[in-house]
Design a protein around this motif. Sequence first.
Motif, PDB file in Angstrom:
ATOM      1  N   GLU A  27       0.832  -1.206   0.000  1.00 30.36           N
ATOM      2  CA  GLU A  27       0.000   0.000   0.000  1.00 30.36           C
ATOM      3  C   GLU A  27       0.866   1.255   0.000  1.00 30.36           C
ATOM      4  O   GLU A  27       0.559   2.219  -0.698  1.00 30.36           O
ATOM      5  N   LEU A  28       1.938   1.254   0.774  1.00 28.85           N
ATOM      6  CA  LEU A  28       2.830   2.415   0.783  1.00 28.85           C
ATOM      7  C   LEU A  28       3.530   2.568  -0.560  1.00 28.85           C
ATOM      8  O   LEU A  28       3.676   3.680  -1.077  1.00 28.85           O
ATOM      9  N   ASN A  30       2.329   1.597  -3.400  1.00 31.32           N
ATOM     10  CA  ASN A  30       1.296   2.067  -4.326  1.00 31.32           C
ATOM     11  C   ASN A  30       1.044   3.560  -4.178  1.00 31.32           C
ATOM     12  O   ASN A  30       0.788   4.248  -5.168  1.00 31.32           O
ATOM     13  N   TYR A  31       1.125   4.066  -2.961  1.00 32.92           N
ATOM     14  CA  TYR A  31       0.916   5.501  -2.721  1.00 32.92           C
ATOM     15  C   TYR A  31       1.936   6.321  -3.509  1.00 32.92           C
ATOM     16  O   TYR A  31       1.581   7.263  -4.215  1.00 32.92           O
ATOM     17  N   ASP A  34       1.451   5.844  -7.361  1.00 32.34           N
ATOM     18  CA  ASP A  34       0.328   6.648  -7.854  1.00 32.34           C
ATOM     19  C   ASP A  34       0.741   8.103  -8.031  1.00 32.34           C
ATOM     20  O   ASP A  34       0.380   8.748  -9.017  1.00 32.34           O
ATOM     21  N   SER A  55       2.122  15.024  -2.033  1.00 36.27           N
ATOM     22  CA  SER A  55       2.262  13.623  -1.620  1.00 36.27           C
ATOM     23  C   SER A  55       3.245  13.506  -0.453  1.00 36.27           C
ATOM     24  O   SER A  55       3.009  12.745   0.483  1.00 36.27           O
ATOM     25  N   LYS A  58       1.364  14.925   2.725  1.00 33.35           N
ATOM     26  CA  LYS A  58       0.341  14.009   3.248  1.00 33.35           C
ATOM     27  C   LYS A  58       0.986  12.847   3.989  1.00 33.35           C
ATOM     28  O   LYS A  58       0.537  12.458   5.068  1.00 33.35           O
ATOM     29  N   MET A  59       2.024  12.274   3.401  1.00 34.05           N
ATOM     30  CA  MET A  59       2.695  11.159   4.060  1.00 34.05           C
ATOM     31  C   MET A  59       3.344  11.621   5.362  1.00 34.05           C
ATOM     32  O   MET A  59       3.246  10.945   6.390  1.00 34.05           O
ATOM     33  N   ILE A 137      -1.147   3.464   6.887  1.00 38.60           N
ATOM     34  CA  ILE A 137      -1.938   3.210   5.678  1.00 38.60           C
ATOM     35  C   ILE A 137      -3.344   3.786   5.816  1.00 38.60           C
ATOM     36  O   ILE A 137      -3.838   4.452   4.910  1.00 38.60           O
ATOM     37  N   VAL A 140      -3.170   7.617   5.533  1.00 38.35           N
ATOM     38  CA  VAL A 140      -2.875   8.064   4.180  1.00 38.35           C
ATOM     39  C   VAL A 140      -4.105   7.896   3.294  1.00 38.35           C
ATOM     40  O   VAL A 140      -4.449   8.793   2.529  1.00 38.35           O
ATOM     41  N   VAL A 141      -4.787   6.772   3.418  1.00 40.30           N
ATOM     42  CA  VAL A 141      -5.982   6.533   2.619  1.00 40.30           C
ATOM     43  C   VAL A 141      -7.051   7.582   2.942  1.00 40.30           C
ATOM     44  O   VAL A 141      -7.697   8.127   2.054  1.00 40.30           O
ATOM     45  N   VAL A 144      -6.030  10.961   1.373  1.00 37.39           N
ATOM     46  CA  VAL A 144      -6.067  10.996  -0.085  1.00 37.39           C
ATOM     47  C   VAL A 144      -7.504  11.159  -0.577  1.00 37.39           C
ATOM     48  O   VAL A 144      -7.763  11.826  -1.564  1.00 37.39           O
TER      49      VAL A 144
END
Length: 145
Positions: A27-28, A30-31, A34, A55, A58-59, A137, A140-141, A144
Amino acid sequence: MKTRKIFGSIVMMLVLVITANAGGKNELQNYFSDAANKVKAADNASEKRIILNESFEKMSKALDMVQSSPLISNDDRAGINRFKSALQEKQDELTGRNGYVRVSDEQLNAFSDYVVQDMEQAEAVVTIGIVTLLLIIILVVLMVK
Protein backbone atom coordinates in the motif's frame (compact mmCIF):
# COMPACT_ATOMS: atom_id res chain seq x y z
CA MET A 1 -5.18 -32.55 20.84
CA LYS A 2 -5.02 -29.29 22.81
CA THR A 3 -1.34 -28.81 21.87
CA ARG A 4 -2.20 -29.30 18.22
CA LYS A 5 -4.89 -26.59 18.38
CA ILE A 6 -2.55 -24.14 20.09
CA PHE A 7 0.22 -24.83 17.58
CA GLY A 8 -2.24 -24.43 14.69
CA SER A 9 -3.45 -21.12 16.12
CA ILE A 10 0.12 -19.81 16.42
CA VAL A 11 0.95 -20.81 12.85
CA MET A 12 -2.26 -19.17 11.59
CA MET A 13 -1.47 -15.94 13.45
CA LEU A 14 2.04 -15.84 11.99
CA VAL A 15 0.70 -16.34 8.47
CA LEU A 16 -1.85 -13.54 8.95
CA VAL A 17 0.75 -11.12 10.33
CA ILE A 18 3.18 -11.81 7.48
CA THR A 19 0.40 -11.37 4.92
CA ALA A 20 -0.83 -8.14 6.51
CA ASN A 21 2.72 -6.77 6.71
CA ALA A 22 3.39 -7.50 3.03
CA GLY A 23 0.05 -5.99 2.04
CA GLY A 24 0.78 -2.90 4.09
CA LYS A 25 4.14 -2.34 2.45
CA ASN A 26 2.48 -2.74 -0.95
CA GLU A 27 0.00 0.00 0.00
CA LEU A 28 2.83 2.42 0.78
CA GLN A 29 4.57 1.52 -2.47
CA ASN A 30 1.30 2.07 -4.33
CA TYR A 31 0.92 5.50 -2.72
CA PHE A 32 4.24 6.68 -4.12
CA SER A 33 3.69 4.92 -7.46
CA ASP A 34 0.33 6.65 -7.85
CA ALA A 35 1.97 10.00 -7.18
CA ALA A 36 4.65 9.24 -9.81
CA ASN A 37 1.96 8.32 -12.35
CA LYS A 38 0.13 11.58 -11.66
CA VAL A 39 3.38 13.50 -12.12
CA LYS A 40 3.97 11.87 -15.49
CA ALA A 41 0.41 12.64 -16.57
CA ALA A 42 0.62 16.31 -15.53
CA ASP A 43 0.99 18.87 -18.30
CA ASN A 44 3.48 21.27 -16.77
CA ALA A 45 6.29 21.42 -14.25
CA SER A 46 4.32 23.52 -11.78
CA GLU A 47 1.60 20.86 -11.55
CA LYS A 48 4.23 18.14 -11.19
CA ARG A 49 5.88 19.97 -8.29
CA ILE A 50 2.54 20.46 -6.57
CA ILE A 51 1.67 16.75 -6.91
CA LEU A 52 5.03 15.66 -5.49
CA ASN A 53 5.00 18.22 -2.70
CA GLU A 54 1.45 17.33 -1.65
CA SER A 55 2.26 13.62 -1.62
CA PHE A 56 5.27 14.29 0.63
CA GLU A 57 3.22 16.51 2.94
CA LYS A 58 0.34 14.01 3.25
CA MET A 59 2.70 11.16 4.06
CA SER A 60 4.61 13.31 6.54
CA LYS A 61 1.36 14.35 8.23
CA ALA A 62 0.25 10.72 8.49
CA LEU A 63 3.61 9.76 9.96
CA ASP A 64 3.36 12.58 12.53
CA MET A 65 -0.12 11.47 13.55
CA VAL A 66 0.91 7.84 13.93
CA GLN A 67 4.08 8.78 15.78
CA SER A 68 2.07 10.71 18.37
CA SER A 69 -0.18 7.72 19.09
CA PRO A 70 0.29 6.03 22.47
CA LEU A 71 -0.03 2.65 20.69
CA ILE A 72 3.37 3.08 19.03
CA SER A 73 6.50 1.60 20.59
CA ASN A 74 9.78 3.49 20.92
CA ASP A 75 11.33 1.25 18.28
CA ASP A 76 8.53 2.11 15.86
CA ARG A 77 8.95 5.81 16.65
CA ALA A 78 12.63 5.53 15.74
CA GLY A 79 11.72 3.74 12.49
CA ILE A 80 9.18 6.44 11.66
CA ASN A 81 11.83 9.11 12.30
CA ARG A 82 14.19 7.44 9.84
CA PHE A 83 11.42 7.18 7.23
CA LYS A 84 10.46 10.84 7.82
CA SER A 85 14.09 11.88 7.38
CA ALA A 86 14.26 10.12 4.01
CA LEU A 87 10.99 11.75 3.01
CA GLN A 88 12.22 15.20 4.08
CA GLU A 89 15.39 14.77 2.03
CA LYS A 90 13.28 14.12 -1.07
CA GLN A 91 11.17 17.20 -0.36
CA ASP A 92 14.32 19.28 0.15
CA GLU A 93 15.68 17.98 -3.14
CA LEU A 94 12.46 18.90 -4.92
CA THR A 95 12.50 22.45 -3.58
CA GLY A 96 16.25 23.03 -3.43
CA ARG A 97 16.44 23.54 0.34
CA ASN A 98 19.01 22.56 2.98
CA GLY A 99 21.94 22.38 0.59
CA TYR A 100 20.20 20.47 -2.19
CA VAL A 101 20.08 21.66 -5.78
CA ARG A 102 16.47 22.07 -6.93
CA VAL A 103 15.28 19.35 -9.29
CA SER A 104 15.02 20.85 -12.77
CA ASP A 105 11.66 20.95 -14.52
CA GLU A 106 12.92 18.51 -17.16
CA GLN A 107 13.88 15.95 -14.49
CA LEU A 108 10.61 15.83 -12.54
CA ASN A 109 9.34 12.61 -14.17
CA ALA A 110 12.65 10.86 -13.48
CA PHE A 111 12.69 12.30 -9.96
CA SER A 112 9.23 10.85 -9.27
CA ASP A 113 10.50 7.40 -10.30
CA TYR A 114 13.57 7.90 -8.13
CA VAL A 115 11.34 8.75 -5.16
CA VAL A 116 9.34 5.56 -5.64
CA GLN A 117 12.50 3.44 -5.72
CA ASP A 118 14.11 5.23 -2.80
CA MET A 119 11.01 5.03 -0.61
CA GLU A 120 10.70 1.32 -1.38
CA GLN A 121 14.29 0.87 -0.24
CA ALA A 122 13.65 2.98 2.85
CA GLU A 123 10.69 0.73 3.70
CA ALA A 124 12.96 -2.31 3.48
CA VAL A 125 15.56 -0.75 5.79
CA VAL A 126 13.17 0.86 8.27
CA THR A 127 11.44 -1.71 10.41
CA ILE A 128 8.11 -0.81 11.96
CA GLY A 129 5.49 -2.98 13.56
CA ILE A 130 2.33 -4.15 11.88
CA VAL A 131 0.06 -1.93 14.00
CA THR A 132 2.13 1.12 13.09
CA LEU A 133 2.15 0.21 9.41
CA LEU A 134 -1.60 -0.27 9.36
CA LEU A 135 -2.18 3.06 11.12
CA ILE A 136 -0.03 4.84 8.53
CA ILE A 137 -1.94 3.21 5.68
CA ILE A 138 -5.32 4.08 7.16
CA LEU A 139 -4.35 7.71 7.66
CA VAL A 140 -2.88 8.06 4.18
CA VAL A 141 -5.98 6.53 2.62
CA LEU A 142 -8.20 8.89 4.59
CA MET A 143 -6.15 11.93 3.59
CA VAL A 144 -6.07 11.00 -0.09
CA LYS A 145 -9.84 10.57 -0.37
